[in-house]
Design an enzyme around this catalytic site. Sequence first.
Site, mmCIF file in Angstrom:
data_model
loop_
_atom_site.group_PDB
_atom_site.id
_atom_site.type_symbol
_atom_site.label_atom_id
_atom_site.label_comp_id
_atom_site.label_asym_id
_atom_site.label_seq_id
_atom_site.Cartn_x
_atom_site.Cartn_y
_atom_site.Cartn_z
ATOM 1 N N ASN A 23 0.873 -1.176 0.000
ATOM 2 C CA ASN A 23 0.000 0.000 0.000
ATOM 3 C C ASN A 23 0.908 1.223 0.000
ATOM 4 O OD1 ASN A 23 0.543 0.923 2.829
ATOM 5 N ND2 ASN A 23 -0.340 -1.073 3.272
ATOM 6 N N ASP A 33 1.736 -8.670 1.316
ATOM 7 C CA ASP A 33 2.590 -7.637 1.932
ATOM 8 C C ASP A 33 3.041 -8.116 3.322
ATOM 9 O OD1 ASP A 33 1.988 -4.055 2.614
ATOM 10 O OD2 ASP A 33 3.834 -5.219 2.453
HETATM 11 N N1 APR Z 1 2.146 -15.681 -2.062
HETATM 12 C C1 APR Z 1 1.491 -15.401 -3.211
HETATM 13 N N2 APR Z 1 0.312 -14.749 -3.257
HETATM 14 C C2 APR Z 1 -0.228 -14.389 -2.072
HETATM 15 C C3 APR Z 1 0.384 -14.640 -0.822
HETATM 16 C C4 APR Z 1 1.625 -15.317 -0.849
HETATM 17 N N3 APR Z 1 2.297 -15.612 0.268
HETATM 18 N N4 APR Z 1 -0.427 -14.143 0.157
HETATM 19 C C5 APR Z 1 -1.500 -13.617 -0.452
HETATM 20 N N5 APR Z 1 -1.406 -13.776 -1.791
HETATM 21 C C6 APR Z 1 -2.331 -13.409 -2.848
HETATM 22 C C7 APR Z 1 -3.771 -13.172 -2.468
HETATM 23 O O1 APR Z 1 -4.455 -14.426 -2.333
HETATM 24 C C8 APR Z 1 -4.244 -12.389 -3.691
HETATM 25 O O2 APR Z 1 -4.576 -13.268 -4.762
HETATM 26 O O3 APR Z 1 -1.905 -12.160 -3.383
HETATM 27 C C9 APR Z 1 -2.998 -11.579 -4.099
HETATM 28 C C10 APR Z 1 -3.065 -10.099 -3.716
HETATM 29 O O4 APR Z 1 -3.775 -9.999 -2.484
HETATM 30 P P1 APR Z 1 -3.313 -8.963 -1.327
HETATM 31 O O5 APR Z 1 -2.070 -9.436 -0.721
HETATM 32 O O6 APR Z 1 -4.516 -8.778 -0.458
HETATM 33 O O7 APR Z 1 -2.976 -7.622 -2.130
HETATM 34 P P2 APR Z 1 -3.958 -6.520 -2.775
HETATM 35 O O8 APR Z 1 -5.283 -7.109 -3.164
HETATM 36 O O9 APR Z 1 -3.129 -5.865 -3.812
HETATM 37 O O10 APR Z 1 -4.227 -5.525 -1.561
HETATM 38 C C11 APR Z 1 -3.155 -4.749 -1.093
HETATM 39 O O11 APR Z 1 -3.476 -5.444 1.149
HETATM 40 O O12 APR Z 1 -1.868 -6.529 2.317
HETATM 41 C C12 APR Z 1 -2.454 -5.313 2.128
HETATM 42 O O13 APR Z 1 -0.721 -3.717 2.595
HETATM 43 C C13 APR Z 1 -1.481 -4.306 1.566
HETATM 44 O O14 APR Z 1 -2.997 -2.489 1.809
HETATM 45 C C14 APR Z 1 -2.423 -3.363 0.874
HETATM 46 C C15 APR Z 1 -3.487 -4.295 0.306
#
Ligand code: APR
Length: 179
Positions: A23, A33
């Site tokens: 983010n 993240d």
């Molecule tokens: N490896 C691969 N993919 C992952 C992992 C992992 N370890 N953990 C989660 N994911 C996947 C989720 O299932 C989803 O398909 O990554 C994709 C993106 O999801 P998020 O991590 O929620 O990211 P996003 O939708 O871009 O939202 C970003 O979420 O974590 C917070 O700080 C971040 O505020 C920001 C928001």
Amino acid sequence: MRIEIMHGDLTMRGVDAIVNAANSSLLGGGGVDGAIHRAAGPELLEACRELRRTQLPDGLPVGDAVGTPGFRLPARWVVHTVGPNRHAGQTDPELLASCFRESLAVAGELGARSVAFPAISAGIYGWDAREVAEVAHDAVTAFSVSGARGAANGSPLDLVEFVLFSEDTTAVFRAVFGR
Ligand code: APR
């Protein structure tokens, strides 16, 4: 440039650079993240805080990307990017395409030859996995052509991975990428 689609945990990938769906604060969060910060160790948060103190006082804008070391991760670098948040009305696919394009450009500038992406914005930020896959496909395919032309700058990427955390998302990416 080879493209691979796989079901797995991005933090485990031994590529040169992994891409963090961060983010704008760059100070961590949930989802991938959170997983990246946990696996990289506290030095990653310190490096992000330093970025905020220096070149990014207002945070990282949506669609931009910035690199840090990977610290305790298998990957040498982390490229942080901020995807569009559908819940905040950020529905322009060009913002998401910019995440993929800018992340590839930053990875190339770092000297990475292999990069692994998550499904940016397909989690907490509420985008549909198929739309993310289609945007990713078009952006990476275009880069593989332009990047190849730009090879004169000497840092062409050999491998781009999409590492998906669920079977469903993996199946969607495989379908869109024809794999
Ligand atoms: N490896 C691969 N993919 C992952 C992992 C992992 N370890 N953990 C989660 N994911 C996947 C989720 O299932 C989803 O398909 O990554 C994709 C993106 O999801 P998020 O991590 O929620 O990211 P996003 O939708 O871009 O939202 C970003 O979420 O974590 C917070 O700080 C971040 O505020 C920001 C928001």
